[in-house]
Design a protein around this motif. Structure first.
Motif, PDB file in Angstrom:
ATOM      1  N   GLY A 201       0.661  -0.875   0.070  1.00  9.13           N
ATOM      2  CA  GLY A 201      -0.214   0.059   0.183  1.00  9.13           C
ATOM      3  C   GLY A 201       0.981   1.169  -0.054  1.00  9.13           C
ATOM      4  N   GLY A 202       0.670   2.255  -1.006  1.00  8.37           N
ATOM      5  CA  GLY A 202       1.327   3.731  -0.901  1.00  8.37           C
ATOM      6  C   GLY A 202       2.944   3.345  -1.764  1.00  8.37           C
ATOM      7  N   LEU A 203       3.182   2.242  -2.144  1.00 10.30           N
ATOM      8  CA  LEU A 203       4.326   1.771  -2.915  1.00 10.30           C
ATOM      9  C   LEU A 203       4.062   1.173  -4.573  1.00 10.30           C
ATOM     10  CD1 LEU A 203       6.901   2.256  -2.755  1.00 10.30           C
ATOM     11  CD2 LEU A 203       7.388   0.668  -1.721  1.00 10.30           C
ATOM     12  N   SER A 204       3.627   1.358  -5.428  1.00 16.81           N
ATOM     13  CA  SER A 204       3.628   1.114  -6.716  1.00 16.81           C
ATOM     14  C   SER A 204       4.435   1.107  -7.534  1.00 16.81           C
ATOM     15  CB  SER A 204       2.521   1.292  -6.817  1.00 16.81           C
ATOM     16  OG  SER A 204       0.654  -0.055  -6.107  1.00 16.81           O
ATOM     17  N   GLU A 205       4.909   0.480  -7.685  1.00 14.46           N
ATOM     18  CA  GLU A 205       6.220   0.686  -9.389  1.00 14.46           C
ATOM     19  C   GLU A 205       5.776  -0.355 -10.602  1.00 14.46           C
ATOM     20  OE1 GLU A 205      10.193   1.502  -7.171  1.00 14.46           O
ATOM     21  OE2 GLU A 205       9.609  -0.716  -6.500  1.00 14.46           O
ATOM     22  N   ASP A 308       0.620   5.805  -5.494  1.00  8.58           N
ATOM     23  CA  ASP A 308      -0.394   4.991  -5.263  1.00  8.58           C
ATOM     24  C   ASP A 308      -0.402   4.008  -7.122  1.00  8.58           C
ATOM     25  OD1 ASP A 308      -1.306   6.992  -3.473  1.00  8.58           O
ATOM     26  OD2 ASP A 308      -2.739   8.027  -4.614  1.00  8.58           O
ATOM     27  N   ALA A 309      -1.119   3.390  -6.677  1.00 10.28           N
ATOM     28  CA  ALA A 309      -1.482   2.047  -7.773  1.00 10.28           C
ATOM     29  C   ALA A 309      -2.615   2.263  -8.739  1.00 10.28           C
ATOM     30  CB  ALA A 309      -1.950   0.883  -6.851  1.00 10.28           C
ATOM     31  N   LEU A 310      -2.001   1.440  -9.552  1.00  9.21           N
ATOM     32  CA  LEU A 310      -2.727   1.974 -10.824  1.00  9.21           C
ATOM     33  C   LEU A 310      -4.460   1.162 -10.574  1.00  9.21           C
ATOM     34  CD1 LEU A 310      -0.614   2.440 -13.762  1.00  9.21           C
ATOM     35  CD2 LEU A 310      -1.288   4.421 -12.832  1.00  9.21           C
ATOM     36  N   GLU A 311      -5.305   1.470 -11.760  1.00 10.55           N
ATOM     37  CA  GLU A 311      -6.080  -0.171 -11.278  1.00 10.55           C
ATOM     38  C   GLU A 311      -6.469  -1.099 -11.498  1.00 10.55           C
ATOM     39  OE1 GLU A 311     -11.361   0.213 -12.037  1.00 10.55           O
ATOM     40  OE2 GLU A 311     -10.133   1.761 -13.247  1.00 10.55           O
ATOM     41  N   TRP A 312      -5.930  -1.352 -12.402  1.00 11.25           N
ATOM     42  CA  TRP A 312      -5.402  -2.666 -12.906  1.00 11.25           C
ATOM     43  C   TRP A 312      -4.483  -3.001 -13.922  1.00 11.25           C
ATOM     44  CZ3 TRP A 312      -6.885  -3.767 -17.863  1.00 11.25           C
ATOM     45  CH2 TRP A 312      -7.961  -3.771 -18.322  1.00 11.25           C
ATOM     46  N   TYR A 314      -1.149  -3.929 -14.491  1.00  9.68           N
ATOM     47  CA  TYR A 314       0.894  -3.445 -14.133  1.00  9.68           C
ATOM     48  C   TYR A 314       0.500  -4.526 -13.588  1.00  9.68           C
ATOM     49  CZ  TYR A 314      -1.286   0.129 -17.076  1.00  9.68           C
ATOM     50  OH  TYR A 314      -2.873   0.680 -17.566  1.00  9.68           O
ATOM     51  N   VAL A 315       2.366  -5.166 -12.846  1.00 11.34           N
ATOM     52  CA  VAL A 315       3.015  -5.911 -12.344  1.00 11.34           C
ATOM     53  C   VAL A 315       3.396  -4.658 -11.139  1.00 11.34           C
ATOM     54  CG1 VAL A 315       5.145  -7.180 -12.391  1.00 11.34           C
ATOM     55  CG2 VAL A 315       3.467  -7.356 -13.984  1.00 11.34           C
ATOM     56  N   ASP A 316       4.076  -5.158  -9.916  1.00  8.23           N
ATOM     57  CA  ASP A 316       4.154  -4.332  -8.770  1.00  8.23           C
ATOM     58  C   ASP A 316       3.839  -3.420  -8.710  1.00  8.23           C
ATOM     59  OD1 ASP A 316       6.520  -4.493  -7.420  1.00  8.23           O
ATOM     60  OD2 ASP A 316       7.566  -3.430  -7.855  1.00  8.23           O
ATOM     61  N   ASN A 317       2.365  -3.410  -8.873  1.00 16.52           N
ATOM     62  CA  ASN A 317       0.899  -2.860  -8.775  1.00 16.52           C
ATOM     63  C   ASN A 317      -0.063  -3.056  -7.932  1.00 16.52           C
ATOM     64  OD1 ASN A 317      -0.148  -0.370  -9.560  1.00 16.52           O
ATOM     65  ND2 ASN A 317      -1.470  -2.074 -10.303  1.00 16.52           N
ATOM     66  N   PHE A 318      -0.652  -2.452  -6.315  1.00 14.60           N
ATOM     67  CA  PHE A 318      -0.758  -2.815  -4.930  1.00 14.60           C
ATOM     68  C   PHE A 318      -2.273  -2.370  -5.727  1.00 14.60           C
ATOM     69  CE2 PHE A 318      -2.688  -2.898  -1.103  1.00 14.60           C
ATOM     70  CZ  PHE A 318      -1.676  -4.621  -0.604  1.00 14.60           C
ATOM     71  N   ASP A 319      -3.333  -3.254  -6.456  1.00 12.50           N
ATOM     72  CA  ASP A 319      -3.696  -3.544  -6.789  1.00 12.50           C
ATOM     73  C   ASP A 319      -5.267  -4.285  -6.037  1.00 12.50           C
ATOM     74  OD1 ASP A 319      -3.614  -5.791  -7.905  1.00 12.50           O
ATOM     75  OD2 ASP A 319      -3.985  -5.249  -9.746  1.00 12.50           O
ATOM     76  N   ALA A 320      -6.523  -3.923  -6.132  1.00 10.26           N
ATOM     77  CA  ALA A 320      -7.912  -4.590  -5.425  1.00 10.26           C
ATOM     78  C   ALA A 320      -7.190  -6.290  -4.974  1.00 10.26           C
ATOM     79  CB  ALA A 320      -8.789  -4.240  -6.240  1.00 10.26           C
ATOM     80  N   ASP A 321      -6.206  -6.855  -6.167  1.00  5.35           N
ATOM     81  CA  ASP A 321      -6.246  -8.297  -6.332  1.00  5.35           C
ATOM     82  C   ASP A 321      -5.103  -8.586  -6.368  1.00  5.35           C
ATOM     83  OD1 ASP A 321      -8.920  -8.692  -7.153  1.00  5.35           O
ATOM     84  OD2 ASP A 321      -8.356  -8.643  -9.556  1.00  5.35           O
TER      85      ASP A 321
END
Length: 381
Positions: A201-205, A308-312, A314-321
């Motif tokens: 959370g708060g750290l998506s790349e 912030d994460a993108l919605e869906w 992408y890799v290394d991305n703290f999305d809903a799933d």
């Protein structure tokens, strides 16, 4: 050859009557067209994506002769020599016609276009692994972990066979390409593979995924690549045809870059990592360039810096799933071509992940996608 009508005339030569026949259509002195090779190759077999080339040599070819090639019901060329890439697989009748005034030639062929997926699909076996089987290429962009613990060729190899290693791809454009010991199939109404990262959370790349099927069966990633278009691909700020070049500073120093949007900036060094951030193990020793899509996650530098994460998608991305899969599940139904047109893929053999965002995030350093491995969801669910 078109049937012609003839007339006979009596000719008196040296007191002897001779019969002479002439073509009313041809007229005196006109010689009918004919193929130079009476025995010709009638059957052709190729793979979808190949180009079919046939060059019929015609003798006595009148000026202004028209040509026609028909594959099945489709007219595919009006040139004498055919160079055509079939757009679907199957077996087709191919017809060639040359038409001149009062004369014509016709030749028929049979063309079999093989489905590359049927030829080169690699099925799972009882010995297949659900994890990455081979790292094909690792080419990171500059970054704080490059040439160190998480940014070396040795680190890339540790992705094979598991999901606990960590590999940094560096700043925008840096990538890793890998394969499995079988083809990843496109499952109906289901995600197809997962790429593990270290997002929170708060750290998506966010990293962008590209995929390819081995259409020519040579085991090399030299076929057509398609990008998996996530939620940000349709955003107004996203740049789809982005290009960027980094310059090696040849020391521990900021790494300058310039892009095709007339921007110039640098990957900034920090006091925690004091090596050269430009990858020293690649062939391009002075400059390196990348092209692809650039996305723009929301970055905050206030207080504890965050991305912030993108919605869906992408890799290394703290999305809903992300917690569900302990990574990012990817769907081959998201594949698009270079013009963002959807592409129907039945399976893929090669996967590439590259850093999709660019930016320096204070004490966190550059935005840099990290991955820990990947797996075939058909073998894990």
């Amino acid at each position: 050859m078109q049937q012609k009508s003839f007339f006979k005339s009596l000719i008196l030569i040296g007191g002897i009557l001779l019969f002479s026949s002439c073509s009313k259509d041809d007229g005196p002195g006109i010689i009918p067209m004919e193929f130079a090779d009476l025995n010709y190759q009638k059957d052709y077999e190729l793979t979808l994506g190949d180009t079919l080339s046939i060059n019929p040599e015609i003798l006595n070819l009148p000026e202004g002769t028209g040509f026609s090639w028909k594959l099945g019901d489709d007219k595919v060329s009006e040139a004498q020599n055919l160079h055509y890439a079939p757009k679907q697989f199957g077996t087709f009748a191919l017809q060639f016609k040359a038409l001149a005034n009062n004369d014509s030639l016709l030749r028929s062929y049979e063309v079999t276009v093989n489905d590359p997926y049927q030829l080169y699909f690699r099925p799972k076996t009882e010995n297949s692994s659900k994890y990455i089987s081979e790292i094909i290429e690792y080419k990171p962009a500059p970054g704080q972990y490059i040439n160190k613990t998480y940014g070396s060729l040795e680190s890339a190899e540790k992705l094979v066979g598991g999901k606990s290693a960590i590999l940094s791809l560096g700043a925008w454009g840096g990538y890793v390409t890998f394969t499995f010991d079988h083809t990843i199939e496109n499952r109906e109404d289901a995600k197809d593979f997962v790429v593990y990262g270290n997002a929170m959370g708060g750290l998506s790349e966010p990293g962008i995924v590209k995929v390819s099927f081995d259409e020519n069966g040579n085991g090399l990633p030299d076929d057509t690549w398609y990008e998996l278009a996530g939620s940000a691909h349709q955003k107004e700020e996203t740049i789809l045809n982005y290009q960027l070049t980094y310059t090696n500073p040849k020391e521990y120093a900021n790494v300058p870059w310039e892009d095709n949007q007339e921007n110039q900036d640098s990957v900034m060094v920090n006091p925690y990592h004091s090596q050269n951030y430009y990858p020293l193990f690649i062939e391009e020793k002075d400059k390196m360039s990348f092209n692809g899509t650039r996305v723009y996650p929301k970055v905050s530098l206030e207080g504890f810096a965050s991305i912030d994460a993108l919605e869906w998608g992408y890799v290394d991305n703290f999305d809903a799933d992300y917690n569900t899969y302990a990574g990012n599940a990817m769907d081959l139904d998201w594949a698009v071509d270079d013009n963002m047109n959807p592409v129907a893929l039945r399976g893929v053999d090669f996967i590439s992940v590259y850093t999709g965002a660019q930016g320096n995030v204070g004490w966190l350093g550059e935005i840099s996608t990290e991955i820990k491995g990947a797996s075939d969801l058909s073998m894990t669910e």
